[in-house]
Design an enzyme around this catalytic site. Structure first.
Site, PDB file in Angstrom:
ATOM      1  N   LYS A  86      37.084  37.786  21.481  1.00 18.00           N
ATOM      2  CA  LYS A  86      36.928  38.428  20.168  1.00 18.00           C
ATOM      3  C   LYS A  86      36.277  39.801  20.312  1.00 18.00           C
ATOM      4  N   CYS A 175      24.080  28.089   6.789  1.00 18.42           N
ATOM      5  CA  CYS A 175      24.129  28.254   8.242  1.00 18.42           C
ATOM      6  C   CYS A 175      22.784  27.961   8.912  1.00 18.42           C
ATOM      7  N   MET A 176      21.747  28.672   8.491  1.00 19.91           N
ATOM      8  CA  MET A 176      20.483  28.613   9.228  1.00 19.91           C
ATOM      9  C   MET A 176      19.319  28.023   8.432  1.00 19.91           C
ATOM     10  N   MET A 343      25.146  24.317  14.382  1.00 20.97           N
ATOM     11  CA  MET A 343      25.528  23.757  13.079  1.00 20.97           C
ATOM     12  C   MET A 343      25.647  22.233  13.053  1.00 20.97           C
ATOM     13  N   GLY A 380      24.062  31.653  14.257  1.00 27.09           N
ATOM     14  CA  GLY A 380      25.502  31.844  14.168  1.00 27.09           C
ATOM     15  C   GLY A 380      25.958  33.273  14.016  1.00 27.09           C
ATOM     16  N   GLN A 381      25.431  33.967  13.012  1.00 22.57           N
ATOM     17  CA  GLN A 381      25.956  35.287  12.685  1.00 22.57           C
ATOM     18  C   GLN A 381      25.206  36.376  13.453  1.00 22.57           C
TER      19      GLN A 381
HETATM   20  N1  LIG Z   1      33.954  23.836   6.317  1.00 19.85           N
HETATM   21  C1  LIG Z   1      33.019  24.657   6.779  1.00 19.85           C
HETATM   22  N2  LIG Z   1      32.625  25.700   6.031  1.00 19.85           N
HETATM   23  C2  LIG Z   1      31.653  26.520   6.476  1.00 19.85           C
HETATM   24  C3  LIG Z   1      31.061  26.321   7.745  1.00 19.85           C
HETATM   25  C4  LIG Z   1      31.512  25.211   8.535  1.00 19.85           C
HETATM   26  O1  LIG Z   1      31.047  24.974   9.659  1.00 19.85           O
HETATM   27  N3  LIG Z   1      32.472  24.407   8.005  1.00 19.85           N
HETATM   28  N4  LIG Z   1      30.100  27.172   8.197  1.00 19.85           N
HETATM   29  C5  LIG Z   1      29.310  27.926   7.235  1.00 19.85           C
HETATM   30  C6  LIG Z   1      28.627  29.032   7.947  1.00 19.85           C
HETATM   31  S1  LIG Z   1      27.595  28.582   9.223  1.00 19.85           S
HETATM   32  C7  LIG Z   1      28.798  30.327   7.651  1.00 19.85           C
HETATM   33  S2  LIG Z   1      27.847  31.511   8.443  1.00 19.85           S
HETATM   34  C8  LIG Z   1      29.726  30.719   6.570  1.00 19.85           C
HETATM   35  C9  LIG Z   1      30.466  32.021   6.824  1.00 19.85           C
HETATM   36  O2  LIG Z   1      31.306  32.250   5.729  1.00 19.85           O
HETATM   37  P1  LIG Z   1      31.606  33.688   5.145  1.00 19.85           P
HETATM   38  O3  LIG Z   1      30.468  34.579   5.267  1.00 19.85           O
HETATM   39  O4  LIG Z   1      32.123  33.475   3.774  1.00 19.85           O
HETATM   40  O5  LIG Z   1      32.821  34.106   6.103  1.00 19.85           O
HETATM   41  P2  LIG Z   1      33.202  35.481   6.778  1.00 19.85           P
HETATM   42  O6  LIG Z   1      34.647  35.384   7.093  1.00 19.85           O
HETATM   43  O7  LIG Z   1      32.296  35.780   7.869  1.00 19.85           O
HETATM   44  O8  LIG Z   1      32.989  36.508   5.591  1.00 19.85           O
HETATM   45  C10 LIG Z   1      32.570  37.815   5.827  1.00 19.85           C
HETATM   46  C11 LIG Z   1      33.389  38.705   4.918  1.00 19.85           C
HETATM   47  O9  LIG Z   1      32.887  40.039   4.998  1.00 19.85           O
HETATM   48  C12 LIG Z   1      33.955  40.954   5.197  1.00 19.85           C
HETATM   49  N5  LIG Z   1      33.367  42.079   5.929  1.00 19.85           N
HETATM   50  C13 LIG Z   1      33.338  42.305   7.258  1.00 19.85           C
HETATM   51  N6  LIG Z   1      32.570  43.369   7.541  1.00 19.85           N
HETATM   52  C14 LIG Z   1      32.099  43.845   6.366  1.00 19.85           C
HETATM   53  C15 LIG Z   1      31.213  44.907   6.023  1.00 19.85           C
HETATM   54  O10 LIG Z   1      30.686  45.636   6.870  1.00 19.85           O
HETATM   55  N7  LIG Z   1      30.939  45.056   4.700  1.00 19.85           N
HETATM   56  C16 LIG Z   1      31.490  44.260   3.740  1.00 19.85           C
HETATM   57  N8  LIG Z   1      31.150  44.475   2.474  1.00 19.85           N
HETATM   58  N9  LIG Z   1      32.326  43.256   4.051  1.00 19.85           N
HETATM   59  C17 LIG Z   1      32.608  43.038   5.339  1.00 19.85           C
HETATM   60  C18 LIG Z   1      34.998  40.166   5.945  1.00 19.85           C
HETATM   61  O11 LIG Z   1      36.265  40.713   5.736  1.00 19.85           O
HETATM   62  C19 LIG Z   1      34.839  38.756   5.346  1.00 19.85           C
HETATM   63  O12 LIG Z   1      35.652  38.549   4.229  1.00 19.85           O
HETATM   64  O13 LIG Z   1      30.701  29.685   6.386  1.00 19.85           O
HETATM   65  C20 LIG Z   1      30.130  28.445   6.047  1.00 19.85           C
HETATM   66  N10 LIG Z   1      31.233  27.556   5.706  1.00 19.85           N
HETATM   67  N1  LIG Z   2      34.558  31.725  17.722  1.00 16.54           N
HETATM   68  C1  LIG Z   2      33.617  31.699  16.786  1.00 16.54           C
HETATM   69  N2  LIG Z   2      32.316  31.745  17.141  1.00 16.54           N
HETATM   70  C2  LIG Z   2      31.368  31.684  16.185  1.00 16.54           C
HETATM   71  C3  LIG Z   2      31.699  31.637  14.804  1.00 16.54           C
HETATM   72  C4  LIG Z   2      33.088  31.622  14.463  1.00 16.54           C
HETATM   73  O1  LIG Z   2      33.464  31.591  13.286  1.00 16.54           O
HETATM   74  N3  LIG Z   2      33.993  31.646  15.474  1.00 16.54           N
HETATM   75  N4  LIG Z   2      30.719  31.573  13.868  1.00 16.54           N
HETATM   76  C5  LIG Z   2      29.339  31.811  14.231  1.00 16.54           C
HETATM   77  C6  LIG Z   2      28.463  31.101  13.289  1.00 16.54           C
HETATM   78  S1  LIG Z   2      28.082  31.878  11.817  1.00 16.54           S
HETATM   79  C7  LIG Z   2      27.881  29.923  13.575  1.00 16.54           C
HETATM   80  S2  LIG Z   2      26.830  29.219  12.441  1.00 16.54           S
HETATM   81  C8  LIG Z   2      28.015  29.308  14.894  1.00 16.54           C
HETATM   82  C9  LIG Z   2      28.238  27.789  14.863  1.00 16.54           C
HETATM   83  O2  LIG Z   2      28.295  27.315  16.153  1.00 16.54           O
HETATM   84  P1  LIG Z   2      28.365  25.757  16.449  1.00 16.54           P
HETATM   85  O3  LIG Z   2      27.382  25.033  15.638  1.00 16.54           O
HETATM   86  O4  LIG Z   2      28.313  25.574  17.899  1.00 16.54           O
HETATM   87  O5  LIG Z   2      29.844  25.406  15.929  1.00 16.54           O
HETATM   88  P2  LIG Z   2      30.472  24.301  14.967  1.00 16.54           P
HETATM   89  O6  LIG Z   2      31.860  24.138  15.448  1.00 16.54           O
HETATM   90  O7  LIG Z   2      30.273  24.628  13.543  1.00 16.54           O
HETATM   91  O8  LIG Z   2      29.644  22.938  15.164  1.00 16.54           O
HETATM   92  C10 LIG Z   2      29.095  22.508  16.385  1.00 16.54           C
HETATM   93  C11 LIG Z   2      29.397  21.067  16.671  1.00 16.54           C
HETATM   94  O9  LIG Z   2      28.767  20.180  15.768  1.00 16.54           O
HETATM   95  C12 LIG Z   2      29.460  18.962  15.943  1.00 16.54           C
HETATM   96  N5  LIG Z   2      29.068  17.917  14.991  1.00 16.54           N
HETATM   97  C13 LIG Z   2      29.778  17.372  13.988  1.00 16.54           C
HETATM   98  N6  LIG Z   2      29.077  16.377  13.407  1.00 16.54           N
HETATM   99  C14 LIG Z   2      27.907  16.274  14.056  1.00 16.54           C
HETATM  100  C15 LIG Z   2      26.758  15.413  13.937  1.00 16.54           C
HETATM  101  O10 LIG Z   2      26.677  14.522  13.110  1.00 16.54           O
HETATM  102  N7  LIG Z   2      25.727  15.653  14.786  1.00 16.54           N
HETATM  103  C16 LIG Z   2      25.768  16.602  15.745  1.00 16.54           C
HETATM  104  N8  LIG Z   2      24.703  16.747  16.532  1.00 16.54           N
HETATM  105  N9  LIG Z   2      26.846  17.397  15.903  1.00 16.54           N
HETATM  106  C17 LIG Z   2      27.896  17.242  15.065  1.00 16.54           C
HETATM  107  C18 LIG Z   2      30.904  19.391  15.863  1.00 16.54           C
HETATM  108  O11 LIG Z   2      31.779  18.444  16.430  1.00 16.54           O
HETATM  109  C19 LIG Z   2      30.864  20.714  16.622  1.00 16.54           C
HETATM  110  O12 LIG Z   2      31.351  20.602  17.939  1.00 16.54           O
HETATM  111  O13 LIG Z   2      29.104  29.893  15.583  1.00 16.54           O
HETATM  112  C20 LIG Z   2      29.043  31.307  15.632  1.00 16.54           C
HETATM  113  N10 LIG Z   2      30.056  31.695  16.563  1.00 16.54           N
HETATM  114  S1  SF4 Z   3      28.738  38.595  20.405  1.00 16.99           S
HETATM  115 FE1  SF4 Z   3      29.801  36.613  20.407  1.00 16.99          FE
HETATM  116  S2  SF4 Z   3      31.856  37.088  19.684  1.00 16.99           S
HETATM  117 FE2  SF4 Z   3      30.942  39.029  20.345  1.00 16.99          FE
HETATM  118  S3  SF4 Z   3      31.552  39.271  22.483  1.00 16.99           S
HETATM  119 FE3  SF4 Z   3      29.554  38.278  22.466  1.00 16.99          FE
HETATM  120  S4  SF4 Z   3      30.030  36.089  22.575  1.00 16.99           S
HETATM  121 FE4  SF4 Z   3      31.921  37.135  21.925  1.00 16.99          FE
HETATM  122 MO   LIG Z   4      26.940  30.462  10.396  1.00 16.08          MO
END
Ligand SMILES: Nc1nc2c(c(=O)[nH]1)N[C@H]1C(S)=C(S)[C@@H](COP(=O)(O)OP(=O)(O)OC[C@H]3O[C@@H](n4cnc5c(=O)[nH]c(N)nc54)[C@H](O)[C@@H]3O)O[C@H]1N2
Ligand SMILES: Nc1nc2c(c(=O)[nH]1)N[C@H]1C(S)=C(S)[C@@H](COP(=O)(O)OP(=O)(O)OC[C@H]3O[C@@H](n4cnc5c(=O)[nH]c(N)nc54)[C@H](O)[C@@H]3O)O[C@H]1N2
Ligand code: SF4
Ligand SMILES: [Mo]
Length: 757
Positions: A86, A175-176, A343, A380-381
């Site tokens: 990425k 998320c956090m 997460m 995560g972010q």
């Molecule tokens: N089912 C399910 N849902 C989840 C989660 C999950 O594990 N499972 N994880 C949750 C978690 S941990 C997270 S962090 C959230 C993330 O969920 P979101 O924050 O809703 O997802 P993103 O796609 O990161 O949204 C960022 C948006 O900002 C826009 N963007 C990018 N750069 C900029 C910028 O500089 N300025 C502005 N104004 N916009 C910009 C992008 O186009 C995008 O639409 O999702 C949550 N939702």
């Molecule tokens: N490629 C990629 N990287 C990312 C992101 C992305 O959108 N794409 N998003 C970023 C963000 S905002 C976040 S928050 C992080 C998330 O990073 P991670 O938390 O590592 O990712 P997830 O896939 O949401 O969830 C982690 C694991 O939790 C497991 N899980 C499900 N149920 C349970 C349970 O009951 N207990 C436990 N212990 N585990 C369980 C799932 O199977 C999964 O493998 O990733 C960050 N990095």
């Molecule tokens: S910050 Fe995360 S997504 Fe970006 S290059 Fe490093 S590991 Fe890949």
């Molecule tokens: Mo997140």
């Protein structure tokens, strides 16, 4: 299930990492002039990858005002030049055809282009009208861990001290929030004590509730490199499905969904039963608590009695002898252990409790405050820490780790900001789910959404999407349409990533500066500029007398003085390759480990062992007695399967950026549901068949993958939430239950039925 690694599987794991992470340069195709080689750029600008919380340093190669290449920063200690796929393809997100380049206003259900003046005037007149008629709590701001620190710092100040509402929240709540609440309960202070360097310093490594191989790939590469140098080190990976991260594991532990509280309490039991605890550490640095009551070690032992491995095994699905073996491997005497989670822990109805339980294991054994021994919550972010947890970007917190509920904290800020303390609202604002629920019930009249896409990322999405339609919705976005911008009344076109200058803070307390390198497309403007314009038109110019992000940073630094969270100056950050806070002395020296001398000078000089958990009044961290809690929706006869959701390597959240990168889209053009082969056979489903995923809320339809990217255990299915297609937008299916303490939604456990479509 425990399995010891074979040479073949480790090599397979190595090959995997090579595919995930690459070192060096990635020339990008310049759409007008054909491919450019990194040598041909006009200049290289220093920045940070805009995706994950790892926070890899990058250099962006600029030609004619456009970013045409990217390379990993070799001097950045996070990634030493490495990038994942990425990061390597970052420039392509800027040139996408669906970038929004002009403000848009919705009229009679259709968007039309507008000038900035018209859009901002309309926006502020609606906000003023709502505030006048319904009071300050009728408006809100929903932000993100992907903004710059200066942006969130400024906007939260305007909403609180200007408008007079704490209705400031953001996606870090999804998320956090449980990690934050967990750390505050345990240490009285947010953010980890260790850093990524603990990966190289540890003897053994525990990954639970995290899939680093896909979600933090460069950190995973560091772990693999460490294992290669130290083949005897043990890596334990525990999850509810077989993940890519397990390919390098010495122990693959598959436990029952949500039963990790039982597993961790059982490990604590073994520590105390087998005498693995550090008595001196416990005596000097720890208190025991159960609910509101302070308890002693004996009472804590009694609490743990029902979690003896023999009693826990069946419940959590891990054999008793494996629980014992793991505990000895990870928390035995004289081993340095790093435990990471993400997460899988935080996104749970018991998110705070399970966070406390992993800290417990380290506190019982004194495996904290030493290089290589640390509990480490992965973020995560790219700037959930730097731009939200530190700046006061959630409804209950204020800048520099202060709290809305504390009068002293509000008064301190009022003084720094030079305003009357009565202007600081004391009523807590809406947390995320409450904010969108208030939009549904009509209580929230106007909402400004920035750098996040809640129309796709909130659970029970159909319900909250209705609320977004009802409220007057302003969306600052880089692309249009998204699942949120389509519901907006106004779309404000935003500059993104290195089209603007600002600060990110990653998951290891590293503050990093990004240069403005490229010109934004059309009339797109930085979010910071939008916030200043909003402030001006709302009559709060005095609260944001900033011309540049650096001006905002300077004021924000005043808020940090005297707290444990002192960040580096702009000048220093521009030159450095990230700086770990707290910084100390004239040279703004960084801090490798918190709560311990010689690193952390916030610790009293005469503290026992040089350790002080100064977030707590008596300097002691808390070991919490926390029971097993079950998700709100358990599988039953009608909905017999547990669905869990998360991410895959190639895509980012709602896919707005990564589906715009052809290389990434090609690898994963649409999301699928990973199923266990036994379940599939029983239901007559074959790999690639279309299936319906039916919950009490909605039905999604997508292809089944058997032995796909991940292999869930029987009774569990897994879907990544990246796909914006309504049939595959899995959050329509997910339950919106949340942790009562942190208010973080549980995206890891809902009940569904699967049928062949
Ligand atoms: N089912 C399910 N849902 C989840 C989660 C999950 O594990 N499972 N994880 C949750 C978690 S941990 C997270 S962090 C959230 C993330 O969920 P979101 O924050 O809703 O997802 P993103 O796609 O990161 O949204 C960022 C948006 O900002 C826009 N963007 C990018 N750069 C900029 C910028 O500089 N300025 C502005 N104004 N916009 C910009 C992008 O186009 C995008 O639409 O999702 C949550 N939702
Ligand atoms: N490629 C990629 N990287 C990312 C992101 C992305 O959108 N794409 N998003 C970023 C963000 S905002 C976040 S928050 C992080 C998330 O990073 P991670 O938390 O590592 O990712 P997830 O896939 O949401 O969830 C982690 C694991 O939790 C497991 N899980 C499900 N149920 C349970 C349970 O009951 N207990 C436990 N212990 N585990 C369980 C799932 O199977 C999964 O493998 O990733 C960050 N990095
Ligand atoms: S910050 Fe995360 S997504 Fe970006 S290059 Fe490093 S590991 Fe890949
Ligand atoms: Mo997140």
């Amino acid at each position: 299930m425990s399995k010891t690694i074979t040479r073949r599987s480790f090599l397979k794991g190595m090959a995997l990492t090579a595919a995930l992470v690459t070192a060096g340069c990635a020339p990008q195709r310049d759409t007008q002039n054909g491919p450019v080689s990194p040598k041909e750029v006009d200049k290289w600008c220093k920045g940070v990858c805009r995706y994950c919380g790892t926070g890899c340093g990058v250099y962006a190669g600029v030609k004619n005002g456009k970013i045409v290449a990217v390379k990993g920063d070799p001097d950045n200690p996070v990634n030493r030049g490495r990038l994942c796929i990425k990061g390597m393809t970052l420039p392509k997100i800027l040139e996408a055809p669906d970038r929004v380049t002009k403000p848009l206003i919705k009229e009679n259900g259709k968007f039309r282009e507008a000038s900035w003046d018209e859009a901002l005037d309309l926006m502020t007149s609606k906000f003023k009208e709502a505030i006048e008629q319904y009071g300050p709590d009728s408006v809100g701001f929903y932000g993100s861990g992907q903004t710059f620190a200066e942006e969130t710092y400024t906007v939260q100040k305007i909403f609180r001290a200007g408008i007079g509402t704490n209705n400031i929240d953001g996606n870090p709540r999804t998320c956090m929030a449980s990690a934050v609440a967990g750390m505050i309960a345990t240490y009285g202070e947010d953010e980890p004590s260790g850093t990524y360097e603990d990966i190289e310093d540890c003897d053994n490594f525990f990954m639970i509730g995290s899939n680093m191989a896909e979600a933090h790939p460069v950190l995973f590469a560091r772990l693999v490199a460490h294992k290669r140098k130290n083949p005897n080190m043990k890596i334990v990976v525990a999850d509810v499905r077989e993940t890519k991260s397990m390919e390098i594991a010495d122990y693959k532990i598959l436990f029952k969904p949500s039963m990790d509280l039982t597993l961790l309490n059982s490990m604590a039991y073994v520590i105390l039963q087998d005498g693995l605890q550090d008595d001196h550490f416990i005596e000097n640095h720890v208190n025991f608590m159960q609910g509101k009551e302070k308890i002693d070690l004996e009472k804590y032992k009694a609490f743990l009695a029902p979690y003896a491995p023999e009693l826990a095994a069946e419940k959590c699905g891990v054999p008793a002898e494996t629980i014992r073996e793991l505990t000895h491997v990870l928390y035995g005497k004289d081993v340095k252990t790093m435990s990471v989670w993400c997460m899988g822990f935080n996104q749970r109805i018991s998110g705070v409790f399970v966070n406390n339980l992993i800290h417990n294991l380290h506190l019982l054994t004194g495996k904290i405050c030493k290089p290589g021994s640390t509990p480490f919550s992965l973020t995560g972010q790219p700037s959930a820490c730097g731009s939200v947890r530190e700046t006061g970007g959630l409804s209950h917190i204020l800048p520099a780790h202060r709290f809305v509920a504390k009068e002293k904290d509000r008064n301190e800020l009022a003084e720094i900001w030079g305003i009357d303390p009565s202007r600081m609202p004391s009523k807590p604002g809406y947390h995320t789910i409450a904010m969108f629920e208030a939009a549904c019930t009509g209580k929230l009249k106007c909402l400004w959404v920035m750098t996040t896409n809640p129309g796709q990322s909130l659970p029970n999405a159909d319900h909250y999407r209705e609320g977004m339609e009802k409220t007057f919705l302003v969306v600052s976005e880089a692309y249009h349409p998204t699942r949120t911008s389509e519901l907006a009344d106004i779309v404000l076109p935003s500059a993104m990533w290195m089209e603007k200058e600002g600060i990110f803070g990653n998951g290891e307390r590293r503050t990093q500066h990004l240069e403005a390198a490229a010109t934004p497309p059309g009339e797109a403007k930085p979010d910071f500029w939008q916030i200043l314009e909003f402030a001006k038109r709302m009559g709060f110019e005095d609260l944001a007398p900033f011309k540049t992000p650096e001006d905002a940073w300077k004021e924000y630094q005043k808020c940090q003085k005297g707290t444990a969270m002192m960040l580096a100056s702009y000048d220093h950050l521009k030159k450095a390759h990230g700086v770990l806070w707290p910084v100390k002395g004239e040279n703004e020296e960084e801090t490798r480990i918190r709560y311990a001398r010689p690193w952390d000078t916030n610790v009293k000089e005469d503290a026992v062992d040089g350790i002080e958990f100064y977030g707590k009044p008596d300097g002691r961290a808390v070991i919490w007695a926390r029971p097993q809690v079950f998700p709100k929706e358990m599988p039953d006869a009608e909905y017999p399967i547990c669905i869990t959701t998360g991410r895959m390597l190639e895509h980012w959240h709602t896919g707005t950026m990564t589906f715009n990168v052809p290389e990434l889209k090609r690898i994963a053009p649409e999301m699928v549901v990973d199923m266990n082969a036994e379940d599939a056979a029983r239901l007559g489903i074959q790999d690639g068949d279309l299936v319906n995923i039916i919950s009490r809320r909605a039905t999604c339809k997508m292809k089944a993958a058997i032995n796909g990217r991940s292999k869930p255990q029987p009774g569990v299915v897994y879907v990544s939430f990246h796909d914006p297609n309504m049939d595959r937008m899995i959050n329509r299916v997910m339950l919106d239950s949340f942790d009562p303490g942190s208010k973080q939604p549980d995206y890891k456990a809902s009940a569904v039925r699967i049928e062949k479509a």
